[in-house]
Design an enzyme around this catalytic site. Sequence first.
Site, mmCIF file in Angstrom:
data_model
loop_
_atom_site.group_PDB
_atom_site.id
_atom_site.type_symbol
_atom_site.label_atom_id
_atom_site.label_comp_id
_atom_site.label_asym_id
_atom_site.label_seq_id
_atom_site.Cartn_x
_atom_site.Cartn_y
_atom_site.Cartn_z
ATOM 1 N N GLU A 253 48.995 32.178 30.720
ATOM 2 C CA GLU A 253 48.310 33.072 29.781
ATOM 3 C C GLU A 253 49.223 33.144 28.568
ATOM 4 O O GLU A 253 50.263 33.795 28.605
ATOM 5 C CB GLU A 253 48.089 34.425 30.470
ATOM 6 N N THR B 34 53.367 30.385 23.923
ATOM 7 C CA THR B 34 52.814 29.042 24.121
ATOM 8 C C THR B 34 53.948 28.029 24.268
ATOM 9 O O THR B 34 53.868 27.119 25.106
ATOM 10 C CB THR B 34 51.905 28.682 22.929
ATOM 11 N N ALA B 35 55.018 28.204 23.502
ATOM 12 C CA ALA B 35 56.138 27.253 23.556
ATOM 13 C C ALA B 35 56.742 27.222 24.961
ATOM 14 O O ALA B 35 56.957 26.148 25.538
ATOM 15 C CB ALA B 35 57.188 27.641 22.522
ATOM 16 N N VAL B 36 56.994 28.384 25.539
ATOM 17 C CA VAL B 36 57.572 28.429 26.895
ATOM 18 C C VAL B 36 56.548 27.917 27.917
ATOM 19 O O VAL B 36 56.890 27.188 28.849
ATOM 20 C CB VAL B 36 58.060 29.857 27.245
ATOM 21 N N THR C 179 56.971 36.910 34.004
ATOM 22 C CA THR C 179 56.170 37.915 33.284
ATOM 23 C C THR C 179 56.879 38.416 32.013
ATOM 24 O O THR C 179 58.098 38.369 31.914
ATOM 25 C CB THR C 179 55.860 39.108 34.215
ATOM 26 N N PRO C 180 56.101 38.909 31.057
ATOM 27 C CA PRO C 180 56.641 39.301 29.753
ATOM 28 C C PRO C 180 57.005 40.786 29.676
ATOM 29 O O PRO C 180 56.725 41.561 30.597
ATOM 30 C CB PRO C 180 55.468 39.009 28.828
ATOM 31 N N GLU D 231 50.881 34.037 15.466
ATOM 32 C CA GLU D 231 50.775 35.390 16.022
ATOM 33 C C GLU D 231 51.899 36.263 15.436
ATOM 34 O O GLU D 231 53.080 35.970 15.644
ATOM 35 C CB GLU D 231 50.981 35.242 17.529
ATOM 36 N N LYS E 102 59.890 36.957 38.306
ATOM 37 C CA LYS E 102 60.968 37.060 37.310
ATOM 38 C C LYS E 102 60.452 37.874 36.136
ATOM 39 O O LYS E 102 59.715 37.371 35.287
ATOM 40 C CB LYS E 102 61.427 35.684 36.814
ATOM 41 N N PRO E 103 60.813 39.164 36.091
ATOM 42 C CA PRO E 103 60.365 39.972 34.943
ATOM 43 C C PRO E 103 61.219 39.645 33.721
ATOM 44 O O PRO E 103 62.272 39.018 33.849
ATOM 45 C CB PRO E 103 60.627 41.402 35.411
ATOM 46 N N CYS F 96 48.906 39.822 23.425
ATOM 47 C CA CYS F 96 48.366 38.480 23.132
ATOM 48 C C CYS F 96 46.929 38.560 22.637
ATOM 49 O O CYS F 96 46.439 37.624 22.023
ATOM 50 C CB CYS F 96 48.398 37.611 24.381
ATOM 51 N N ARG G 282 48.842 41.982 37.912
ATOM 52 C CA ARG G 282 47.719 41.062 37.700
ATOM 53 C C ARG G 282 47.971 39.701 38.382
ATOM 54 O O ARG G 282 47.044 38.970 38.679
ATOM 55 C CB ARG G 282 47.527 40.891 36.187
ATOM 56 N N ARG H 164 47.137 48.346 19.296
ATOM 57 C CA ARG H 164 47.531 48.616 20.685
ATOM 58 C C ARG H 164 48.955 48.083 20.875
ATOM 59 O O ARG H 164 49.274 46.965 20.445
ATOM 60 C CB ARG H 164 46.550 47.884 21.605
HETATM 61 C C1 SIN Z 1 48.842 40.320 27.069
HETATM 62 O O1 SIN Z 1 49.199 40.720 25.990
HETATM 63 O O2 SIN Z 1 49.270 39.248 27.499
HETATM 64 C C2 SIN Z 1 47.900 41.075 27.966
HETATM 65 C C3 SIN Z 1 47.020 42.006 27.284
HETATM 66 C C4 SIN Z 1 46.015 42.668 28.188
HETATM 67 O O3 SIN Z 1 46.068 42.560 29.411
HETATM 68 O O4 SIN Z 1 45.133 43.317 27.651
#
Ligand code: SIN
Length: 500
Positions: free
Chosen positions: A264, A244-246, A163-164, A395, A189-190, A298, A174, A292
């Site tokens: 995602e 996307t690369a990872v 997770t990011p 991005e 793995k955070p 993303c 999620r 935001r």
């Molecule tokens: C994300 O940036 O990957 C998630 C954004 C969201 O859940 O709205």
Amino acid sequence: MSVGMKSVTDRLRDSGLLRTQGLIGGKWIDAYDGKTLEVHNPATGEVIANVSCMGGKETKDAISSAFDAFNSWSKLTAAERSKGLRKWYDLLMAHKEELGQLITLEQGKPLKEAVGEVDYGAKFIEFYAEEAKRVYGEIIPATLPDRRLFVLKQPVGVAGAITPWNFPLAMITRKVGPALACGCTVVVKPSEFTPLTALAAAELALQAGIPPGVVNVVMGNAPDIGDALLTSPQVRKITFTGSTAVGKKLMAGAAGTVKKVSLELGGNAPCIVFDDADLNVAVNGALAAKFRNSGQTCVCANRVLVQEGIYEKFADAFSKAVKNLKVGDGFGEGVVQGPLINKAALEKVETFVEDAVSKGAKVLLGGRRHSLGMTFYEPTVLSNVKSEMLVSREEVFGPVAPLLCFKTEEEAIHMANDTNAGLAAYIFTNNLQRTWRVSEALEYGLVGVNEGLISTEVAPFGGVKQSGLGREGSKYGMDEFLEELHLFITDATNLNDLLL
Ligand code: SIN
């Protein structure tokens, strides 16, 4: 440590939520070699805590714990799993304020937004506590009278969830919510930048009575942890949110053991404002979609495409609205824009803006580092942006809104789709026919119409093209953690009669 930060960390420590070790098999554990890594507050640079810096060995043990726990967790009734998840949701909500403070401390987003993330993140647990009871199979009409064919939905097994840092809680819930609801167990793995929220959430999962080994957390050496997850035949699923690369590397790595994968990945969201849009709605929607989390999501609008008839009016009203965004430490009164996560993020934003300006873009607002220093960047609006500039191609992941002008609907659709990404898109129009036409022509997984905030636990979230695979949230998010078992039953008594 500043007085403000000390009082926040003291409160978190008192409530048992400031965890710094990894969680393996229900036990809080140091890295085997004793190594730690520092977690910083991006607004001040201060060290919030030192957490265990784990690697392959700890991950292998976490996988074994998850594998053992899978035997019993997957055999509980759906109602029992649901109860555990519901209790976890209640605890997350009961600690909403502290978790929000933790998110602001380690990630930097303004406190109100951070508390909003706790709400958003907790709702995935609530939703999947309910959905756990709805994993229905099917009966298929048989091809012979003494046969019966069933489809049973089975949990896939141990899931590795990577997770990011941009949503330290919501991207975990999620993934873990549907995994646990289906009967899977997880190794999370955070991000190394924001492990504290993940550890606090895991502590609350234990307090909720979710059995040891069902949720494990390891953090530290990302390549070693990733490698252990990818190569283990016991891990049957990888779920990832990040670049996307990872994502491409993980997909390739998962092929070795043929794991189920959901990804995602990055976006390059177009936000299209048509001449027939309501100006206020478009300005507020674009503001929400762009700024935001200081532009670090993303689904953030990456390109604002504005039709020529409304371009000047929109640019003016939008710049005025952006000018009002208060920048500062996320704990500050009225602050709506926090710092960027780190120096690399700041330098990336700078490079993108310099590239655009060098190619003819005009700075309407901002365009430089903020006087607050650290990783703060001024909310920025650029006009006269062209499709070939870096800000349009990739991005930016920062508070920069590039405005591009278009003439026709066809041109807008072409510009919007002219990218390998396909996560979110936004359109602003009052024309109903155009709404359908454009939404269906856009090559995106999510489309917001006259709305800048479109993420919710009840609807599927995910991208097309190189923005990812699979969906998170909603009933569709369950499918990512399930396999279909085809059960073919013959009436053996009848068969014996026939054979005699
Ligand atoms: C994300 O940036 O990957 C998630 C954004 C969201 O859940 O709205």
